[in-house]
Design an enzyme around this catalytic site. Sequence first.
Site, PDB file in Angstrom:
ATOM      1  N   ASP A 202       0.864  -1.180   0.000  1.00 38.72           N
ATOM      2  CA  ASP A 202       0.000   0.000   0.000  1.00 38.72           C
ATOM      3  C   ASP A 202       0.903   1.233   0.000  1.00 38.72           C
ATOM      4  O   ASP A 202       2.134   1.137   0.074  1.00 38.72           O
ATOM      5  CB  ASP A 202      -0.975  -0.025   1.188  1.00 38.72           C
ATOM      6  CG  ASP A 202      -2.204   0.846   0.896  1.00 38.72           C
ATOM      7  OD1 ASP A 202      -2.170   1.639  -0.057  1.00 38.72           O
ATOM      8  OD2 ASP A 202      -3.211   0.721   1.624  1.00 38.72           O
TER       9      ASP A 202
HETATM   10  C1  BGC Z   1      -5.102   3.152   0.259  1.00 36.42           C
HETATM   11  C2  BGC Z   1      -5.289   2.166  -0.863  1.00 36.42           C
HETATM   12  C3  BGC Z   1      -5.123   2.830  -2.191  1.00 36.42           C
HETATM   13  C4  BGC Z   1      -3.763   3.523  -2.228  1.00 36.42           C
HETATM   14  C5  BGC Z   1      -3.459   4.185  -3.562  1.00 36.42           C
HETATM   15  C6  BGC Z   1      -3.856   3.975   0.097  1.00 36.42           C
HETATM   16  O1  BGC Z   1      -3.782   4.983   1.036  1.00 36.42           O
HETATM   17  O2  BGC Z   1      -5.066   2.466   1.492  1.00 36.42           O
HETATM   18  O3  BGC Z   1      -6.555   1.569  -0.751  1.00 36.42           O
HETATM   19  O4  BGC Z   1      -5.255   1.893  -3.223  1.00 36.42           O
HETATM   20  O5  BGC Z   1      -3.728   4.490  -1.204  1.00 36.42           O
HETATM   21  O6  BGC Z   1      -4.219   5.282  -3.795  1.00 36.42           O
END
Ligand code: BGC
Length: 757
Positions: A282
Amino acid sequence: MRRVYLSMSLVMLMGLSFLNAQERIPEVEKLLTKMTLEEKIGQLNLVTPGGGVATGSVVSEDVETKIKEGNVGGVFGVSSPEKVRQAQQLAVENSRLGIPLLIGSDVIHGYKTTFPIPLGLSSSWDMELIKETAQIAAKEATADGINWNFSPMVDIARDPRWGRIAEGAGEDPYLGSQVAKAMVEGYQGDDFTAPHTMLSTVKHLALYGASEAGRDYNSVDMSKIKMFNEYLPPYKAAVDAGVASAMTSFNDIHGVPASGNKWLLTDLFRERWGFEGFIVSDYTSVNEMIAHGMGDLQDVSALAINAGLDMDMVGEGFLTTLKKSVEEGKVSEEQITKAARRILEAKHKLGLLDDPYLYSDESRPEKDILSEENRAVARKAARRSFVLLKKHENILPLAKDAKIALVGPLANNKNNMLGTWAPTGNPQLSVPILEGLKNVAPNAEITYAKGANVSNDTAFAKKVNVFGPRIEISEESPEAMLEEALEVSKDADVIVAVVGEASEMSGEAASRTNLNIPDSQKELIRELVKTGKPVVLVLMSGRPLVISEEMKLPVNILQVWHPGVEAGNAIADVLFGDYNPSGKLTATWPRNVGQIPIYYRMKTTGRPAASPSEFQKFKSNYLDVENTPELAFGHGLSYTDFEYGESKLSSDKMSASESITVTTTVTNTGNFDGEEVVQLYIHDKVRSITPPQKELKAFKKIRLKKGQSQEVSFKITAEDLKFYNANLEFVVEPGEFEFFVAGSSDHEFTGTFTVGE
Ligand code: BGC
């Protein structure tokens, strides 16, 4: 003695899994032989140049140079065929090996045609519909150059304080698994190289929804029995549906953050479940292992790659430290080759290695994005996601020539219709409720007043307004606003109050400890009720709320979540009876925050209270509130009524290789045609580990004309009755099972059957 039936997949796992080794792709292998260590590491780097939504404090720098130098495997936050073509050109024409990029995005509930938030979509219990929304999302996103989606989020969520409950399918592993499958199939289709399909990512691996105290990014600690039975099934369902990638979560599991957790990524996901795609971190979650207390950037990056993580989102720990770790013998080059292979295989899967400009067709956006047909599906999806929580005196549906006072801070507002995580949608294209009512009932006499702010708390509003003006505090005083609302209500036949949460009161980093409708609006509701006029509350939120006070008022309550781009039209369709609501809750609504976690699959305990409503000393209950929730999982009313006949079994005994069928007649006894979600629950009475008191095992959504009856049958096989035992074997144990078929989870068991040896 209890005999245990092992599942086929476990047998395969124990003996035959090595036979399944994925076939090598010659094109990828050839490329790998040409790559330097640096170029392989480059493929493991995912960057965002900004311009999209940055959910961390960092965005990538010098993206262009990095792409040219072969230091980037994928980008996100870039869209439109033209920009994507430019990005691909940088990679294909300017880097040494010309390897095209993965182009990622968070397309969570629709791309530009925004559908209801996922929690709302799940409330439709309509898997064909959910799949259709994912297909449309993929069609629109790919038209705009995107080939890799960071969706679905399948985290089981049993704590409505956690704002990201909005992004998933609620609390139940069975329903969650069905939704996971539908979404993966919708995004990916059956041909990755088709221009309308994209790679899907199951996230967040794993257990993110169990963050302690519902506070986002918090720790998780859970037994393996609970994980396997309650939390992991939807991730597994996504793997079984062929999901191409997975994203790790921010939390730790058994003391090791997910992004560096070898047990999770390699032992479970790849080896036990046979996942063959690639795993991305993530947003900066590799670097965040430093704050978790796992070492410095080099340590945590080595931990991650050795655990089986393939791609590093934004943090660049892989890019800046892995070479050194290889030189120092902390990471093998083989491990890096494996990860690079998986990224290249994904590119091959998409057809990018043959045609890097596959998703850069400039003629597509105009015909594929926000078309009339897509908006029609958004309207249908929204209608089907609404849940009628409470009926009062048959006020609904409203007559199309009624005099309606429409009030509330969300009644004539575009900024809150799309809901959380809709950065690709444009709130200005959404239909406010006022406009929707006029569209559907041009002869209705509608008066409007805002009546209250979403919240009067400016400090709170500031936190919610990070992505735009979601809570707008009027210049007018709360008293003057209220007075205006009462004034416009004076001559009305009925008051419709649109109240609840602004869209960014749920979602990422939007946890709440108070789940009430904000005070400013509670006050408005009380005053409206005092007028004595019929009141309909149209309630918006990204989570279950605490509405015990409102449930006691003489009002109707229609839960509409955040309905998406067609919000107003869909709400009008339902209020005026062009569509009879059919949604059912997929997460329990508590009576108060103190009951959390509360979910229908709770265990009986050794001291179950004999009556849920009466306090009993030395039983498992509270002094100050009864055990039952305000609204149960599966609850949802209709303008009509459904009656369930007695359930009949084809046999009351089955062996582990047989099946039995439960049949129940459902009758529409009311005055409207309608749809009902018929649900089958079972209870395994004796198990080698304590069973949940109820488990949803099947459901069917049926349509019945008024007066019509239909027999609904469910086939139960031993496979459906399996669970993970103390050794984490997936088994069914012989014995007695109770069951019932009903329109929600809060019913008594009506029959039993036995599974024999
Ligand atoms: C979130 C994810 C997301 C990623 C990219 C993160 O902060 O937890 O769900 O896909 O950002 O935007």
